[in-house]
Enzyme design. Sequence first.
Site, short mmCIF file in Angstrom:
data_model
loop_
_atom_site.label_atom_id
_atom_site.label_comp_id
_atom_site.label_asym_id
_atom_site.label_seq_id
_atom_site.Cartn_x
_atom_site.Cartn_y
_atom_site.Cartn_z
N LEU A 127 0.84 -1.21 0.00
CA LEU A 127 0.00 0.00 0.00
C LEU A 127 0.88 1.26 0.00
CD1 LEU A 127 -2.91 1.12 0.24
CD2 LEU A 127 -2.69 0.96 2.72
N GLU A 129 3.70 4.11 -0.38
CA GLU A 129 4.54 4.53 -1.52
C GLU A 129 5.54 5.58 -1.05
OE1 GLU A 129 1.94 5.82 -4.65
OE2 GLU A 129 1.10 3.79 -4.89
N ILE A 159 7.75 -2.23 2.36
CA ILE A 159 6.91 -3.41 2.26
C ILE A 159 7.57 -4.58 2.98
CG2 ILE A 159 5.73 -4.98 0.65
CD1 ILE A 159 4.85 -1.91 0.66
N ILE A 339 15.42 0.46 34.50
CA ILE A 339 15.62 -0.50 35.60
C ILE A 339 16.98 -1.18 35.49
CG2 ILE A 339 14.82 -2.75 36.49
CD1 ILE A 339 11.95 -1.78 35.97
N GLU A 365 1.31 0.25 10.01
CA GLU A 365 -0.13 -0.09 9.93
C GLU A 365 -1.02 1.06 10.41
OE1 GLU A 365 -1.50 -3.77 9.92
OE2 GLU A 365 0.42 -4.81 9.81
N GLU A 369 -0.93 8.67 15.47
CA GLU A 369 -1.69 9.91 15.24
C GLU A 369 -2.97 9.56 14.46
OE1 GLU A 369 1.56 9.68 14.81
OE2 GLU A 369 2.38 11.20 16.15
#
Length: 399
Positions: A127, A129, A159, A339, A365, A369
């Site tokens: 998806l 680009e 990708i 820690i 994914e 925001e």
Amino acid sequence: MIDLKLSEEQIMLRDSVRDYVERDVAPKIDEYDKAQKSLYPEVLPKMGELGILGVCIPEKYGGAGFDYISLALVCEELERVDTSLRVIMSVHTALSSCTLWRWASRDQKEKYLAPQAQGKKIGAFGLTEPGCGSDVANIQTRAVREGDEYVLNGTKQWISLADVADSFLIFARVGKEKGVKGIASFIVDKECPGLTTTSFHNKLGVRAGDTGEVSLQNVRIPAEKLLGKETEGFKIAMTALDNGRYTVAAGALGSIRASLEASIKYSHERKAFGQEIGKFQLIQEHLAYMQAGYDQSQLLVYKAGWLKNQGIDNTRETGMAKWQATNYASDAANRAIQIHGAMGFSGDFPLERYWRNARANTILEGTNEIQKLIQGSFILGYRRKPDLRCSLPSYKPGE
Ligand SMILES: Cc1cc2nc3c(=O)[nH]c(=O)nc-3n(C[C@H](O)[C@H](O)[C@H](O)COP(=O)(O)OP(=O)(O)OC[C@H]3O[C@@H](n4cnc5c(N)ncnc54)[C@H](O)[C@@H]3O)c2cc1C
């Protein structure tokens, strides 16, 4: 009513995944991460053998027939060892196979979904680009119809599994329609002439995973490789992300656990001022925050999983789970470093890897925001819930 009790089958599945990754992957993960060497050629065959790669795909399509809570359990165990393992489930299983399950024709399911569910073939998702990630409606990759074929041109970036996938779901602009209605989705085989892939190096995290570029230059595919209708690409992408984000959120539970487990061990072992550092209340405060992050995130993930099992729209709930769980995972890794003091800063301990990996999950994914914008748009009524009502097939055993 949501039932949080795991079934015996789910416990067995979770334990078998845990055994496998603890025994076979955990001992060498640091070496792969430091060398930036992809684990995938090594782990994919075994994950396929264990049935993990098609865990929530119905048996009639070659999957293991478990539900979405089981998918979450697998993701948690994988990411407890390394994020690059969970990325496989997000991309191959959730973004690719679950999307084929929802949208593919019978022939497409036979050719692509069944081998993917059995782990014989690997799917990826194209998806993003170079010019756009969040702004999906602005993608520039083009698909032009010529007779019985489409000709694709464009570049997909960032990708996951680019170099190991056998096929890609590619989102491209088609026809003259502008905006989201002009986006279509295609299944594109890796071996198509004109399709090339390259792998990125020097990423901050997910270094044992493969992330790269997919370039499409005059790639000709038969028209039957169109997934859904020409106008449905955006909707397909959003339903895919509903599943992908769920696996990212579930994986973040494993990331929190890894940070917490290492911190509990160190709090008992490390001595300062004559006692183990776990006795100091400020150390206990860090641990309490980490546990709170785990408990809250787990409830959000299971709520989203329950909705998915019922086939109820869950875009808002999944977005909330992804946003909260990945933020808590980043916070937990940060606290774990604190820690561990200077040892947390050292490459000899895994904390810095947990922290680097956790940073990826607040971006991929759909950035956090964007997850907040999703909440806002639902709260204010700008989104109509029924739009994506049937975004997922409901889970019915044996279906
Ligand atoms: C390890 C990794 C693996 C990935 N795997 C895949 C994959 O397999 N397939 C795939 O297609 N993509 C993949 N991606 C890409 C990922 O989905 C995108 O990076 C992500 O969607 C964000 O897009 P971007 O990087 O272009 O950022 P941009 O969209 O350019 O955003 C830049 C900044 O602006 C903010 N922003 C953008 N729009 C808004 C707005 N409207 N309001 C407020 N803030 C806004 C963002 O939150 C971000 O902080 C992967 C990314 C990573 C890091």
